[in-house]
Design a protein around this motif. Structure first.
Motif, PDB file in Angstrom:
ATOM      1  N   ALA A  31       6.176  47.627  32.554  1.00 53.54           N
ATOM      2  CA  ALA A  31       6.861  47.759  33.841  1.00 53.54           C
ATOM      3  C   ALA A  31       8.325  47.371  33.696  1.00 53.54           C
ATOM      4  N   GLU A  32       9.182  48.016  34.476  1.00 48.18           N
ATOM      5  CA  GLU A  32      10.613  47.724  34.423  1.00 48.18           C
ATOM      6  C   GLU A  32      10.895  46.265  34.756  1.00 48.18           C
ATOM      7  N   GLU A  33      10.152  45.729  35.714  1.00 48.07           N
ATOM      8  CA  GLU A  33      10.356  44.327  36.098  1.00 48.07           C
ATOM      9  C   GLU A  33      10.038  43.395  34.939  1.00 48.07           C
ATOM     10  N   ARG A  34       8.992  43.745  34.187  1.00 50.06           N
ATOM     11  CA  ARG A  34       8.609  42.935  33.036  1.00 50.06           C
ATOM     12  C   ARG A  34       9.713  42.968  31.971  1.00 50.06           C
ATOM     13  N   LYS A  35      10.291  44.146  31.751  1.00 51.35           N
ATOM     14  CA  LYS A  35      11.356  44.266  30.764  1.00 51.35           C
ATOM     15  C   LYS A  35      12.584  43.453  31.181  1.00 51.35           C
ATOM     16  N   LYS A  36      12.890  43.476  32.474  1.00 47.78           N
ATOM     17  CA  LYS A  36      14.022  42.689  32.974  1.00 47.78           C
ATOM     18  C   LYS A  36      13.771  41.195  32.785  1.00 47.78           C
ATOM     19  N   GLU A  37      12.522  40.805  33.045  1.00 47.87           N
ATOM     20  CA  GLU A  37      12.141  39.396  32.889  1.00 47.87           C
ATOM     21  C   GLU A  37      12.279  38.953  31.436  1.00 47.87           C
ATOM     22  N   LEU A  38      11.831  39.794  30.506  1.00 44.24           N
ATOM     23  CA  LEU A  38      11.908  39.463  29.087  1.00 44.24           C
ATOM     24  C   LEU A  38      13.357  39.432  28.605  1.00 44.24           C
ATOM     25  N   THR A  39      14.155  40.376  29.099  1.00 41.32           N
ATOM     26  CA  THR A  39      15.565  40.417  28.716  1.00 41.32           C
ATOM     27  C   THR A  39      16.283  39.148  29.157  1.00 41.32           C
ATOM     28  N   LEU A  40      15.986  38.693  30.370  1.00 46.51           N
ATOM     29  CA  LEU A  40      16.597  37.465  30.889  1.00 46.51           C
ATOM     30  C   LEU A  40      16.172  36.267  30.064  1.00 46.51           C
ATOM     31  N   GLN A  41      14.890  36.212  29.704  1.00 46.93           N
ATOM     32  CA  GLN A  41      14.364  35.112  28.896  1.00 46.93           C
ATOM     33  C   GLN A  41      15.064  35.061  27.534  1.00 46.93           C
ATOM     34  N   ILE A  42      15.227  36.226  26.906  1.00 48.71           N
ATOM     35  CA  ILE A  42      15.901  36.290  25.612  1.00 48.71           C
ATOM     36  C   ILE A  42      17.355  35.859  25.739  1.00 48.71           C
ATOM     37  N   SER A  43      17.997  36.335  26.791  1.00 47.76           N
ATOM     38  CA  SER A  43      19.401  35.995  27.033  1.00 47.76           C
ATOM     39  C   SER A  43      19.597  34.489  27.134  1.00 47.76           C
ATOM     40  N   GLU A  44      18.700  33.826  27.850  1.00 54.74           N
ATOM     41  CA  GLU A  44      18.813  32.381  28.032  1.00 54.74           C
ATOM     42  C   GLU A  44      18.494  31.625  26.755  1.00 54.74           C
ATOM     43  N   GLN A  45      17.468  32.041  26.048  1.00 52.05           N
ATOM     44  CA  GLN A  45      17.029  31.306  24.864  1.00 52.05           C
ATOM     45  C   GLN A  45      17.972  31.471  23.678  1.00 52.05           C
ATOM     46  N   LEU A  46      18.593  32.643  23.566  1.00 49.17           N
ATOM     47  CA  LEU A  46      19.541  32.856  22.474  1.00 49.17           C
ATOM     48  C   LEU A  46      20.978  32.562  22.901  1.00 49.17           C
ATOM     49  N   ASP A  47      21.147  32.338  24.189  1.00 50.72           N
ATOM     50  CA  ASP A  47      22.483  32.096  24.746  1.00 50.72           C
ATOM     51  C   ASP A  47      23.411  33.270  24.449  1.00 50.72           C
ATOM     52  N   ILE A  48      22.921  34.455  24.798  1.00 46.10           N
ATOM     53  CA  ILE A  48      23.703  35.680  24.631  1.00 46.10           C
ATOM     54  C   ILE A  48      23.696  36.449  25.944  1.00 46.10           C
TER      55      ILE A  48
END
Length: 416
Positions: free
Chosen positions: A325-342
């Motif tokens: 789902a698009e919402e799931r992809k957005k959620e994962l992208t945000l999680q990656i952004s925060e954890q890698l600080d990118i």
């Protein structure tokens, strides 16, 4: 006495290469380049023994072609010596246009140009060097020669390419399910109405061949870890290309630099001679060398992906029956952004949702026909009382998505 070169192959034993055109092709730098490109790309991440090259595969396919020509002529199918030499030259060169890691470059730095397109370009190039000696081979390769069955031997449901790579890949990976009886299949080949057919007593070998091919795709070619590793490499190259477009200086070989710092589509590839010149300089070593250096790059996305490639810290794979789902992809992208600080724009390189399809058997494309003693012919779908052709014809399909950076692992959901 007819001179020849003998090569000892671990799969088929001694392979005889006659001196002359065929031996000159084997020695040609464009064929020798295939020694530096692995046949199975990144599959060694799952099967460490899968270290064989496209050059070995080309030699194996050549050997099987010589066996097939011998069998067909023994059954009364007239094949001129020039035709035999041409079809063996065609199979020797069928993979000459492959880039590093199978189809990875087709998805990233070269757009709209397949390895078949490049193979043909290189065949025509060598043909000019050899004063037209490959004209007949190119006609067969392009299916423009009157004896259509010769093209089927190069590119068809039972071509020598498939008969070699299934047997060879099974041997080097240790996946015994792919160990087809290529010798028996070739002995059962014949020609009827300019179409390649299989004698009825060979039907069980064909059933095994089709089943083995599907099993090899599931267990080797589309293994979830191999797919994850390949998607990781694609993301790495795409990130490098974006940095290149921003003017960031990256350590790369001259050939790889040409494609990273230029946008190359089909029209440009065909019209700019530099494209082909640089492409033939590329092999697996260009990619691995760049990845080793990029793993220490200041760009967080590039270094994380490159280090993962080098240290086999690959995307983790999970299976799902539904698309992401698009919402799931957005959620994962945000999680990656925060954890890698990118930034979110860079985190997208850690999300991959492509569709992967492979049709195992398409009767409408190039059917496998069984020849009976009374001269009648049946398609394998009709002739077989064991195979579920509808199942074998079904496309192997998957889509992928990745995350979970905090543990240095990445989840990839494969749906299909």
């Amino acid at each position: 006495m007819f001179e020849r070169k003998i090569i000892n192959d671990p799969v088929f034993g001694f392979i005889n290469i006659p001196k002359g055109l065929l031996y000159d092709l084997v020695r040609h730098p464009l064929l020798q380049r295939l020694n530096r490109i692995k046949q199975l790309g990144l599959s060694s991440v799952v099967y460490p023994g899968a270290q064989h090259t496209r050059f070995q595969h080309s030699l194996g396919a050549f050997h099987l072609m010589s066996e097939a020509i011998q069998q067909l002529t023994a059954k009364g199918n007239f094949i001129f010596d020039s035709e035999a030499e041409a079809v063996m030259a065609a199979i020797l060169m069928h993979d000459i246009g492959h880039g590093p890691f199978s189809h990875v470059l087709e998805d990233t730095i070269v757009q709209g140009v397949s390895h078949e397109d490049i193979s043909l370009m290189l065949m025509e190039r060598i043909n000019k060097e050899m004063n037209g000696q490959l004209t007949l081979a190119i006609q067969i390769f392009k299916d423009e020669y009157p004896k259509r069955f010769l093209h089927q031997l190069v590119s068809g449901q039972l071509d020598m390419d498939r008969l070699d790579y299934l047997r060879r890949d099974s041997f080097y990976t240790g996946v015994t399910e792919g160990n087809i009886s290529s010798a028996h299949i070739i002995k059962m080949l014949d020609v009827k109405d300019d179409h390649l057919v299989v004698e009825s007593k060979g039907i069980y070998s064909i059933e095994n061949f089709l089943t083995a091919r599907r099993l090899m795709y599931w267990q080797v070619y589309l293994h979830k870890a191999s797919v994850a590793y390949e998607k990781m490499l694609i993301s790495t190259l795409l990130r490098a290309k974006e940095l290149a477009s921003q003017g960031v200086e990256l350590f790369v070989s001259p050939a790889l630099k040409f494609f990273l710092y230029k946008d190359v589509n089909r029209e440009i590839f065909y019209n700019n001679p530099e494209c082909l010149e640089n492409f033939i300089q590329l092999d697996d070593n260009d990619i691995w060398t760049a990845l080793k250096v990029w793993s220490a790059h200041s760009d967080k996305a590039l270094s994380t992906l490159s280090l993962g490639m080098i240290n086999r810290n690959i995307f983790k794979v999970e299976i799902s029956s539904d698309p992401i789902a698009e919402e799931r992809k957005k959620e994962l992208t945000l999680q990656i952004s925060e954890q890698l600080d990118i930034p979110l724009s860079e985190a997208r390189y850690f999300i991959s949702t492509p569709s992967i399809e492979k049709n195992m058997y398409d009767p409408a494309d190039d059917s496998i026909d069984i020849l009976y003693k009374d001269g009648s012919i049946k398609n394998i779908a009709e002739a077989s009382d064991m195979l579920n052709i509808s199942l074998l014809s079904k496309k192997v399909k998957s889509t992928t998505c990745a995350t979970n950076v905090c543990t240095s692992k990445y989840k990839i959901f494969i749906t299909g």
